[in-house]
Every structure is written in C-alpha cells, then in structure tokens.
Design a protein around this motif. Structure first.
Motif, PDB file in Angstrom:
ATOM      1  N   GLY A 241       0.813  -1.215   0.000  1.00 24.68           N
ATOM      2  CA  GLY A 241       0.000   0.000   0.000  1.00 24.68           C
ATOM      3  C   GLY A 241       0.845   1.262   0.000  1.00 24.68           C
ATOM      4  N   ARG A 242       0.182   2.391   0.091  1.00 30.63           N
ATOM      5  CA  ARG A 242       0.874   3.681   0.109  1.00 30.63           C
ATOM      6  C   ARG A 242       1.460   3.937   1.497  1.00 30.63           C
ATOM      7  NH1 ARG A 242      -3.363   7.579  -0.711  1.00 30.63           N
ATOM      8  NH2 ARG A 242      -4.781   5.902  -0.199  1.00 30.63           N
ATOM      9  N   ARG A 243       2.592   4.629   1.525  1.00 32.80           N
ATOM     10  CA  ARG A 243       3.226   4.949   2.803  1.00 32.80           C
ATOM     11  C   ARG A 243       2.529   6.100   3.507  1.00 32.80           C
ATOM     12  NH1 ARG A 243       8.633   3.797   3.420  1.00 32.80           N
ATOM     13  NH2 ARG A 243       8.366   4.707   5.502  1.00 32.80           N
ATOM     14  N   VAL A 244       1.969   7.031   2.734  1.00 28.54           N
ATOM     15  CA  VAL A 244       1.267   8.180   3.304  1.00 28.54           C
ATOM     16  C   VAL A 244      -0.192   8.108   2.880  1.00 28.54           C
ATOM     17  CG1 VAL A 244       1.155  10.688   3.475  1.00 28.54           C
ATOM     18  CG2 VAL A 244       3.369   9.562   3.193  1.00 28.54           C
ATOM     19  N   LEU A 245      -1.097   8.179   3.855  1.00 31.34           N
ATOM     20  CA  LEU A 245      -2.534   8.090   3.601  1.00 31.34           C
ATOM     21  C   LEU A 245      -3.186   9.376   4.094  1.00 31.34           C
ATOM     22  CD1 LEU A 245      -2.856   4.525   5.147  1.00 31.34           C
ATOM     23  CD2 LEU A 245      -2.594   5.045   2.732  1.00 31.34           C
ATOM     24  N   VAL A 246      -3.811  10.106   3.180  1.00 33.41           N
ATOM     25  CA  VAL A 246      -4.405  11.400   3.528  1.00 33.41           C
ATOM     26  C   VAL A 246      -5.840  11.432   3.030  1.00 33.41           C
ATOM     27  CG1 VAL A 246      -4.149  13.903   3.421  1.00 33.41           C
ATOM     28  CG2 VAL A 246      -2.129  12.439   3.206  1.00 33.41           C
ATOM     29  N   SER A 247      -6.767  11.757   3.904  1.00 28.88           N
ATOM     30  CA  SER A 247      -8.169  11.841   3.498  1.00 28.88           C
ATOM     31  C   SER A 247      -8.393  13.062   2.615  1.00 28.88           C
ATOM     32  CB  SER A 247      -9.085  11.894   4.726  1.00 28.88           C
ATOM     33  OG  SER A 247      -8.729  12.979   5.561  1.00 28.88           O
ATOM     34  N   ARG A 248      -9.452  13.019   1.821  1.00 26.43           N
ATOM     35  CA  ARG A 248      -9.664  14.015   0.767  1.00 26.43           C
ATOM     36  C   ARG A 248      -9.918  15.418   1.308  1.00 26.43           C
ATOM     37  NH1 ARG A 248     -13.936  15.591  -2.754  1.00 26.43           N
ATOM     38  NH2 ARG A 248     -15.425  14.402  -1.532  1.00 26.43           N
ATOM     39  N   LYS A 249     -10.505  15.523   2.495  1.00 28.04           N
ATOM     40  CA  LYS A 249     -10.834  16.830   3.046  1.00 28.04           C
ATOM     41  C   LYS A 249      -9.901  17.206   4.188  1.00 28.04           C
ATOM     42  CE  LYS A 249     -15.726  16.099   1.927  1.00 28.04           C
ATOM     43  NZ  LYS A 249     -17.110  15.989   2.472  1.00 28.04           N
TER      44      LYS A 249
END
Length: 532
Positions: A443-451
């Motif tokens: 998976g991705r190392r950095v996970l950021v929600s859209r808002k």
C-alpha cells in the motif's frame, strides 16, 4: 594534474572530486540525480536544457529531494490537523478536452445500445469504451462516466461472532470534532494521535524471534499483505462510531520486528474507551480461493496456450479462471475466508491541542521515517546475522503467498490469475509486495483523506514555491500553461553537460539564493533594532 611526488597510497586516501561535488550539492539542497529536459519556449522559439529534480522520496536515492518531500508532508499534516472551519472543496470546471472525451463517449454508448437492441456483436465497441473510460480518468475526472459500479463481489456484511459489536451514530455533515469549554471560557478543539500495530507472531528480542521455529511467519506475511485493507476498514468504523466525516493523515512504518504499523493523526477526538472498542472490533476478511493444496511446483507447472490460457500439464484441462474460482467460493455455503487480519493489543492513543509542544512532537514522529524504506531497520543492522536471517525467513514466507488477484502465485494452487498472460511463474511475481524492500506491504506509505487540508499536494508545493520566490524578491507570476513544450532528453545527448558540471551550476545558484536570504534577514534584524 596529479602530484607524482606524493606516494600512491596517500593519493588513494584523498576524496574523489566528483563525490565531493555530490556532498556539497547535498549540503545546499541540490538534487543529485537531476533529470534533463528540453524546454521550448513557443513565444520566442528558444530551446534550453533544464534540470528537473528527481523527486525521490527515499534518502537512499536522493537526500535533498527526500528532505523536501518530507517537509512538504509535514506542512500538509500541520495545516489539516487542527482546522477549525469546514474545508470548501469545489470541483473545477471541465476543460475542452474533458468535454470532448465525454461527447465521444456518449456517441460510443449510443452505438453500444443500438448493437444490443439489434443483437449484434459489440466486442469492438466495448473495447473502445473501456479505452475511453481510461482516457477520461487520465484527463482528470473522478468516477465513472456511466455511473456503473465496478462489479465487485459482495459477501454478507454480518459481523463475525468473535468480533465485538460497534455502535453507530447518525452522520453529521461535518469534518470537525467536538469543542470543549473550560471554566475560564476558553474553547478547545482537541485532536488525536494514535499508533496501531499488528498482533504478536511469537516472542521477540531486539526485533528477532527468540524461537524462529515457532514464530508464525505465514500469518505475519499475510497480515502485511492485507494491512492496507485493514486500515481502510478502521477508517470506515471510525467514521461510523464518531458520527461525522473523520479526516486523517497517516503513515505506515516498519517496526523493529519488520511488521508494518500505523501512525495516524485524526482531526477531532473520541473517548478513549470508544476508540479502543473500534480497534478491537476492526478486522478484514480476505475472501479468496483456498491455498491449502499445492497443485503445481518446481518444473511441474501449468502450460500456456494462446487463446485458451493455462492448462494442466498432465491432463490438458484448462485451469479455472479467477472469476470461476470465485464462483465456486460463492457457491460453497461452508467456505471460510482465506485470512482474517486484525490489530494487535498494543496501541498508543494521545490527545493533542494545536500549538502545543506535543503537537510538534507527534508531527515530527508521524513523518520521521518517510525518507526511509520499509526495510530500513534491516539495513541499519547489516552486521547482525540474526536480523538478516529473520528477514530472509519472512521473504521466503511471502514468496508463494498470493498478493492480489493478478498474482502469478495462483498458478501454484491450480487457478489462473486475473488477466493471465504467458510467462507467469509461481514464486516470481513482480508485484510490489514481493519485493524484499517492501516486506509484504504494497500500500501507500502516506494516507491522507480528501478533506484533510483542503489542498492537494501540488497546491502545498506551489505554496512553498511562492514563499521562496517572494523572499527572493521575485513574485510568483501566473504563467501560460501552453507556453512551454517539455521533452525528456535522451541518455547520452551531447548537449547535456556532465553531471558534475550541472551540479556545480545548481550549487552556484543556491549560493546566490542563500546570500540574498542572509541579506534580507540582516535588513529585517536592523529594522527591528531601530524600532526597539
């Protein structure tokens, strides 16, 4: 010219000039692996070679670029963590290219429906439609133009009997957490920082199993493969219990035992008891075909036949496709998931207030290892044979585990992978999860929600660029996006100077920048002293 009077042994101890250039470039924040592009100015007709930073995120590849990317992520995390107003996200107006693609797609859709009514073969139209849908996505549009679903299979959503139930609150149209008013009238809006880990697979000391023979490498491998899905499920449960659109910034890092774990900044706060309940109740079931029986291995492998797929080498029978294998799984009322992954008992939950030392501490902790690879704890102990052996056993446990529906390892268990193609062999999957440096996590190392911060990463990067240009006395002016035509320069192009020369030029430019910034600081300091 080499000084021949100096003994050869002494000369060999002197640093290599080209390596010194790289070290100086690093000190000045210059990319040491610049990519040469040819830039054509359509107004003036002038062509020049421009060095573009490589943009690496790992320090092992390019320390200056990795440092800039980490600082960018820190700014992104800081701006979104303690927002006290709702982010206003307004979709952009479609451009002419996007409109053109949708109009073309509408014409193809009409032809598909006409072919269906007439009972005609629409294979060619279907292929064209799929290609157009991909082009529409690449053009910067979200969702599917026809509004159709992905056709994914959905199993019963009934919770497992061994998992605790979760409460569900009515959703509020907000991304902000609760506020608390102190006796003195001050209003606080706390947020949270949490760390989640995977379960234990056996006792370890200094990251190494005390008894490798009883350490559950298979479970550790499967948990790592499906950790990203577990995070998705945790976010779903978190929002369901919180009752609002919880926003988050998270990073996935390796533990010393080489298992991935999660650091997450959450906007808003929940009672610790509820958060612990969510952690305990979160799990992900992997509904894939069983892998208990090995059908093909070694030199005894399925054979590829064009137009048909993979065949049993003994009987010539066509192996079931991925969809057929799932059909068999759906038809079995007694079927069990291939794997169930959940969080371990160890976790860390912290309340954080904006502007406090704790906020800065956890911000740094969130982004501390972004410039390192997942296998970095292993690299830091290259002289430790026990650590290397532990990593080797984990990689071997991952070797034949299917990492996705398209994984070549499904052939080992008598199933054709999704989108099967010739040349696939079990144990040689090229997926990210099977690369030793990723330790099973794809998976991705950095996970950021859209808002989260109401900005894309590109917008954060533009903010940084604007600040630097203004500090240097060069206000950022909007440019015509069609003014320049960029083309990559082929390797070995005679117009591109040697790397060392390009680095020296960039260092000289940074020296001018630093001198300007130093003068600016001195002028501001002098103004401050006069005002005092």
């Amino acid at each position: 010219m080499t000084d021949r009077s100096v003994p050869r042994a002494v000369r060999l101890t002197r640093p290599l000039a080209r390596e010194v250039v790289k070290e100086v470039a690093k000190r000045y924040g210059v990319c040491i692996r610049p990519v040469a592009f040819q830039r054509l100015d359509t107004r003036t007709g002038r062509t020049e070679i421009v060095d573009v930073p490589c943009g690496a995120t790992l320090e092992s590849a390019c320390p200056p670029c990795a440092k800039r990317n980490r600082q960018l992520r820190m700014a992104q995390c800081r701006e979104g963590w303690h927002l006290d107003h709702e982010p206003a996200i307004t979709p952009n107006e479609p451009d002419e290219e996007q409109r053109r693609l949708v109009e073309f797609r509408a014409d193809v859709h009409a032809q598909q429906e006409a072919a269906g009514r007439a009972g005609q073969d629409s294979t060619g139209l279907d292929i064209l439609a799929e290609g157009l849908d991909e082009e529409i996505t690449k053009a910067g549009m979200r969702g599917h133009v026809t509004g159709r679903t992905t056709g994914r299979r959905v199993r019963s959503t009934r919770r497992r009997q061994d998992a605790p139930d979760l409460p569900k609150r009515k959703m509020a149209a907000t991304t902000l957490g609760r506020t608390f008013t102190a006796p003195d009238g001050r209003v606080y809006r706390p947020s949270m920082f949490i760390t989640l880990t995977l379960p234990s697979y056996g006792k370890v000391r200094d990251g190494v199993p005390l008894d490798p023979d009883t350490y559950d490498y298979r479970r550790g491998a499967r948990d790592a493969l499906h950790f990203s899905k577990l995070i998705d499920r945790f976010v779903q449960n978190l929002r369901r219990v919180a009752g609002y659109d919880v926003q988050y910034f998270a990073t996935v890092e390796p533990q010393q035992r080489l298992a991935p774990h999660l650091h997450m900044a959450i906007r808003g706060t929940l009672p610790r008891a509820e958060l612990k309940q969510i952690i305990a109740a979160t799990y992900h079931q992997v509904w894939w075909p069983p892998t208990d029986t090995i059908r093909f291995e070694g030199d005894h492998l399925p054979l590829w036949q064009d137009g048909t797929g993979y065949l049993d080498p003994d009987t010539g029978e066509v192996l079931p496709t991925w969809e057929q294998a799932l059909d068999q799984l759906d038809a079995d009322d007694d079927a069990q998931p291939l794997h169930v992954v959940g969080f371990g008992e160890q976790h860390n939950i912290q309340s954080v207030l904006a502007g406090t030392p704790a906020a800065g501490k956890w911000l740094g902790y969130l982004t501390k290892y972004l410039t390192k690879s997942l296998a970095d704890p292993l690299d830091a102990a290259t002289d430790d044979q026990a650590r290397r052996d532990h990593a080797a056993r984990l990689v071997e446990a991952l070797r034949f585990e299917p990492c996705s529906p398209t994984c070549a390892n499904w052939l080992r268990y008598g199933i054709q992978p999704k989108n099967a193609r010739p040349g696939m062999q079990p144990g040689r999957c090229r997926g990210k999860a099977h690369k030793p440096g990723h330790l099973g996590y794809a998976g991705r190392r950095v996970l950021v929600s859209r808002k989260w911060s109401n900005k894309t990463l590109a917008e954060h990067r533009q903010d940084r660029r604007t600040w630097v240009l203004e500090a240097l006395g060069h206000p950022d002016q909007p440019t015509d996006p069609h003014r320049y035509i960029w083309k990559p320069v082929p390797a070995g192009d005679a117009n591109v100077p040697p790397l060392a020369v390009r680095l020296l030029r960039s260092v000289a430019e940074r020296q001018r920048w630093r001198a300007h910034m130093n003068r600016l600081e001195q002028d501001l300091s002098a103004i401050g002293e006069e005002a005092a």
